[in-house]
Design a protein around this motif. Sequence first.
Motif, short mmCIF file in Angstrom:
data_model
loop_
_atom_site.label_atom_id
_atom_site.label_comp_id
_atom_site.label_asym_id
_atom_site.label_seq_id
_atom_site.Cartn_x
_atom_site.Cartn_y
_atom_site.Cartn_z
N HIS A 96 0.81 -1.21 0.00
CA HIS A 96 0.00 0.00 0.00
C HIS A 96 0.85 1.26 0.00
CE1 HIS A 96 0.70 -0.32 4.38
NE2 HIS A 96 0.46 0.96 4.44
N ALA A 146 -3.51 -1.93 4.08
CA ALA A 146 -3.91 -3.27 3.65
C ALA A 146 -5.28 -3.56 4.26
CB ALA A 146 -2.89 -4.30 4.11
N THR A 147 -6.19 -4.10 3.47
CA THR A 147 -7.52 -4.40 4.00
C THR A 147 -7.43 -5.38 5.17
OG1 THR A 147 -7.79 -6.07 2.25
CG2 THR A 147 -8.78 -3.90 1.87
N ALA A 148 -6.47 -6.30 5.13
CA ALA A 148 -6.34 -7.26 6.22
C ALA A 148 -5.99 -6.56 7.53
CB ALA A 148 -5.27 -8.30 5.88
N ALA A 193 -9.12 -4.72 8.79
CA ALA A 193 -10.09 -5.68 9.31
C ALA A 193 -9.67 -6.20 10.68
CB ALA A 193 -10.26 -6.83 8.32
N TRP A 238 -8.02 -1.95 -6.01
CA TRP A 238 -8.04 -1.24 -4.73
C TRP A 238 -9.48 -0.92 -4.35
CZ3 TRP A 238 -4.01 1.57 -1.89
CH2 TRP A 238 -2.71 1.30 -2.35
N CYS A 261 -13.78 -3.33 5.04
CA CYS A 261 -12.49 -3.83 4.56
C CYS A 261 -12.40 -5.35 4.67
CB CYS A 261 -11.35 -3.17 5.32
SG CYS A 261 -11.07 -1.44 4.82
N ALA A 262 -13.02 -5.92 5.70
CA ALA A 262 -13.05 -7.38 5.82
C ALA A 262 -13.80 -7.99 4.64
CB ALA A 262 -13.68 -7.79 7.14
N ARG A 277 -11.67 -7.72 1.51
CA ARG A 277 -10.62 -8.74 1.52
C ARG A 277 -11.18 -10.10 1.12
NH1 ARG A 277 -7.98 -11.88 6.29
NH2 ARG A 277 -6.01 -12.58 5.37
N GLU A 278 -12.34 -10.44 1.62
CA GLU A 278 -12.98 -11.70 1.23
C GLU A 278 -13.26 -11.74 -0.27
OE1 GLU A 278 -16.43 -12.72 3.49
OE2 GLU A 278 -15.45 -12.34 5.42
N ASP A 279 -13.50 -10.58 -0.85
CA ASP A 279 -13.77 -10.48 -2.28
C ASP A 279 -12.49 -10.38 -3.11
OD1 ASP A 279 -16.43 -10.51 -1.60
OD2 ASP A 279 -16.76 -8.37 -1.92
N HIS A 329 -7.15 -6.37 -1.67
CA HIS A 329 -6.22 -6.39 -0.55
C HIS A 329 -5.67 -5.01 -0.16
CE1 HIS A 329 -6.29 -10.74 -0.64
NE2 HIS A 329 -6.08 -10.69 -1.95
#
Length: 344
Positions: free
Chosen positions: A79, A187-189, A192, A275, A301-302, A305-307, A310
């Motif tokens: 990022h 980062a989405t992780a 989350a 993004w 964001c979680a 990330r599942e989709d 990142h």
Amino acid sequence: MPDHAAALPLGSRVVVRWRLEQADAATGASLTDAVGTLSAADERTLTVQTSRGTVVVDRDRVVAAKEVPPKPTRRGSPHRAIGIEELQRVMAPSWGAVERERLGDWLLRASSGFTQRGNSVVPLGDPGLPLADAVDRVEQWYAARGLPAKFAVAGPQGFDPADDALGALLLGRGYSVGSLTLNLTAATAAVAASDPGGPAVHIGPDPDGVWLEAYHRTRTTVPGATELVITGSPRHLFGHVLPGGGLSQQLGLRSADAVGTAPIALGRLGIAHGWAGLGAVWTDPAYRGRGLAAHLTARLCAQAREDGVHLVHLQVEHDNHTAQRLYQRLGFDVHSSYAYLTAP
């Protein structure tokens, strides 16, 4: 068969996986990938410009396809490794516009005055004209729509628009500098994982009537234009929190028998170029200071990330220190900044 490439916009960086006519004799592999820029697409084929040349893929052989972020241009975590101009290109489609038009590489946007992002130029690359002539053309385009010309000029955090060639030209024409804005990325992780917890968050790909009704209460809107702007990205996630589950009763804001139907918190992700772009974050004043914005952001964001998304960006005004502290606690870093320069 599903069309895995249906949602891929031309010009985006993609990875396409497809079935080979025959398995590779050396490895036995029956699938292969192409990573590059999607330059053309029709009913039969996809054309991807890769580092090794042009690859044309039959659509009926494609088994998976998705957008991926631009190549890193500097060191650091993903990022942070994207360059300033590349991030501006990533951000541009994450907020919609009623009208979009190209002047060379520049992107002109107009939306009946609804939001600065929806009514400004992203001046990246070559406009195809000498700089002064390009500005003349932009001013004419916006004047025809009853709007002032507005440019989003980007640079490092704390940059001076006067040090930019375009910025200096605009200032010499009497343009004013306003809305200094920071670009934050994460980062989405990480976002989350920073979820402080809270009530249920309702998330969907489209804004339902409840979401839209609440959004119209958060700011001055332009009926018709507003809806086109907030649904004008290639993909979206809309989230909201309702005052159910005893939340409002626990906070002493509703009686025990009241039924909450109006959202008390909203948020939106516009997804493009691999993004997610966070925007339209709002919390009902009666519920502020209770972590709802942080919780809603983390849940969005979680889901991203599942989709398979990142990386996430957002924009916050340079003097909104409360919001900056909130997002930095969630894992965001300051990446760069931009300023709007508006014609007199």
